[in-house]
Design an enzyme around this catalytic site. Structure first.
Site, PDB file in Angstrom:
ATOM      1  N   CYS A 226      -6.671   0.846   0.074  1.00 28.26           N
ATOM      2  CA  CYS A 226      -7.179  -0.162  -0.857  1.00 28.26           C
ATOM      3  C   CYS A 226      -8.224   0.414  -1.810  1.00 28.26           C
ATOM      4  O   CYS A 226      -8.683  -0.279  -2.712  1.00 28.26           O
ATOM      5  CB  CYS A 226      -7.755  -1.335  -0.081  1.00 28.26           C
TER       6      CYS A 226
ATOM      7  N   HIS B 253      -6.216  -9.439  -4.704  1.00 28.64           N
ATOM      8  CA  HIS B 253      -6.346  -8.048  -4.271  1.00 28.64           C
ATOM      9  C   HIS B 253      -5.009  -7.306  -4.359  1.00 28.64           C
ATOM     10  O   HIS B 253      -4.366  -7.052  -3.333  1.00 28.64           O
ATOM     11  CB  HIS B 253      -6.914  -8.022  -2.850  1.00 28.64           C
TER      12      HIS B 253
END
Lengths: 388, 388
Positions: free
Chosen positions: B84, B334
């Site tokens: 991420c 996200h």
């Protein structure tokens, strides 16, 4: 600007190691490089790591931190991916970080685990380096893509399957003394010509094998090397990267690789040298035709001239410009994400004079490495020079 | 050393766009950033691009060259992956390349396509950011991992589900004016507390959503910006990266994130600032507890003090230190490989004063972005400063 020295190098054996995990493979290469460098553990400031298909082969992404642990280092680690040029890019990012003045000691390299998958799954996994929408869905795989490039080359410049066979023969011969190589056996032109066809005009012996392996190099700033009295005579003096459209259909020509030309021009300019200064080269021969395209892209041969270089003995171990003394991807093996780092390892040893094939060179000063991704949609070139 | 300026920024809408390809998403963000920068097309020298799970979501690796095409640029492109934190790392690599003096104009950013997969497959794909051998095979997924971290935090420092709910409430409120955000709607503490449990003590409203999207920034050297009279008042003055063991079981503590501490220390030192100088922060709140860990890792709050920051109004839009004015990962969304770049986009706008939430800030000078990978096995921190 800090210069970048190679303080230590390490490799695993390249070959079939389906029982070993990726972290195990990288640990071996990294620890060998660390031992050779002799740099204190807490001096390491980062790891730049290449891997291509770990999400498919091991269901493992985010390999950076995993490989830091495997290498026994407590430092940040990043994975870089440009298909088969992943470790070449990793080395390049490490060079930038040192030149930026931020860091003095870095580990760079890469790893690929492949033979744990069935061969058809490996071919499908490798295909994610091509354009999924416009190539892969149409049935294209890499043997087919490089076959198209070989046909285009033959049509434009001439050349034959026999010319390509001589490249396989040369690289297999070079691999024999290399303890890290997958295929340490000689092949003949007849063996190559008579091997199984895979995509006309390419036969099995025109292709590199499927390989597990890892590579690692310790890169330090010149200042650090001098201050700590490291034995690091080889420097990376030039780095360059080039890009091209991912899909072959979007290229103007299939018989040239402009990404390699751009990468080479940038790397030569960076090092302040020209192609005539190059004494020895490690190039990305995933297929025999790829070695031809690489040598012309690097400006080491005129367009149309590299096809006969192995046959004429120009690039053989006793020739004017030995190419792929390691055995190349063809015979040494091609663990995709490790290959670009392995080229730096092999070239460092060749320039230092401690390579299994060092007797083929007489006082080499300048070496060049060429690492390509996909059908050369990505290319990374490095210039290495030895100070002695 | 060249300083690094942000010359242009671009985003797609963050949300559900299963019908759009990755290249389509990145093209939109890249073209928006290019248009804002107004830099000539042939000035671009490279692309640093973050993507996490493209091999699984689109069967597409080697996305660098593909995204160069999508961005309309003829330059080399590299994909960087740290789960991420992929786009945060991409920005960092671009900063190094400019500081190394090799390049003056680069595009950085990232993209993730996720909602084209069934939710269970997304969860399985995200899990490749954890340790396959020692976490995933034992059944661990990220909601479970962050739940363990929340429990450890509560045990060590205290805190409650209600504290976490206030973080969700804050970030949802911030997202309302942000046209790029996935969830532009307020939620209440009761909504959050009453949402579906996912892994004790975390409930659904403690988690960020699954999102498609892309981000892009044009980074130029200070010399280039000055020579070309670019309007680029925001600079990246500090970059830092930290690492930790990939698996939670190998950590000394589950209630602290030393990778973020190391990244922050390095970035502050690089910029010549300290945490007290920070006016505004965008941090990696993949779960509400992650915002707490981030704020303490960044040194913006003492250990144990950040849990109540949203509830007490310290990090809300009218507080002393507004955090995640974009809406954060929690409400803005996200798209994994895009997030680190999006943080730079949002922070640039906040410092320039042209963000939808700029009215929450009074003359901000220093902003910090915090992008994390996995359970913060990777962390990248950037310091941005505005010159006015």
């Amino acid at each position: 600007m800090n210069d970048v020295r190679v303080a230590g190098v390490g490799l695993t054996h390249f070959g079939r190691h389906p029982e070993r995990t990726g972290r195990d493979l990288f640990a071996e290469a990294a620890l060998a490089a660390r031992e050779e460098a002799g740099v204190a553990r807490d001096a390491y400031e980062g790891i730049h790591y290449g891997n291509f298909m770990g999400a498919l082969a091991e269901r493992q992404g985010h390999q950076g931190p995993l490989m830091a642990e495997a290498a026994g280092l407590d430092c940040p680690a990043t994975r870089h991916e440009s298909a088969c040029a992943s470790a070449g890019v990793a080395v390049r990012e490490a060079v930038h970080a040192i030149r930026a003045g931020e860091q003095d000691v870095l580990l760079a390299g890469g790893m690929e685990r492949m033979t744990n998958l069935p061969t058809t799954e490996v071919t499908e996994s490798l295909a994610i380096a091509a354009d999924e929408l416009f190539e892969v869905r149409a049935g294209m795989t890499f043997p087919g893509a490089y076959a198209l490039m070989a046909r285009a080359y033959f049509e434009e410049y001439g050349g034959s399957r026999e010319d390509l066979a001589h490249i396989a023969v040369k690289n297999h011969a070079n691999a024999v003394p290399n303890e890290y190589a997958q295929y340490r056996r000689e092949v003949t032109v007849e063996d190559a010509l008579n091997s199984q066809p895979i995509a006309t005009p390419l036969h099995l012996f025109d292709a590199c094998p499927i390989t597990d392996g890892a590579s690692a190099v310790v890169l330090v700033s010149g200042d650090y090397a001098d201050e700590h009295g490291l034995d690091a005579p080889v420097s990376i003096t030039g780095t360059g990267q080039g890009g091209d459209n991912l899909a072959l259909q979007d290229r103007e020509s299939l018989s040239q690789t402009p990404a390699a030309e751009k990468a080479a021009t940038a790397a030569y300019d960076d090092a302040g040298i020209g192609p005539d200064d190059v004494d020895v080269a490690e190039v990305h021969d995933c297929f025999t035709i790829a070695e031809v395209l690489a040598l012309e892209g690097l400006g080491l041969f005129e367009p149309g001239a590299a096809i006969s270089a192995a046959r004429e003995g120009v690039t053989t171990r006793d020739g004017r410009l030995p190419v792929n003394l390691s055995g190349g991807l063809k015979a040494k093996g091609h663990p995709v994400g490790a290959t670009g780092g392995a080229q730096i390892v092999e070239m460092t040893k060749l320039l230092r004079g401690d390579h299994a094939n060092s007797d083929a060179l007489s006082n080499p000063k300048v070496g060049v490495t060429h690492n390509a991704g996909g059908t050369v949609a990505s290319a990374v070139v490095h210039v290495l020079e030895v100070d002695r």
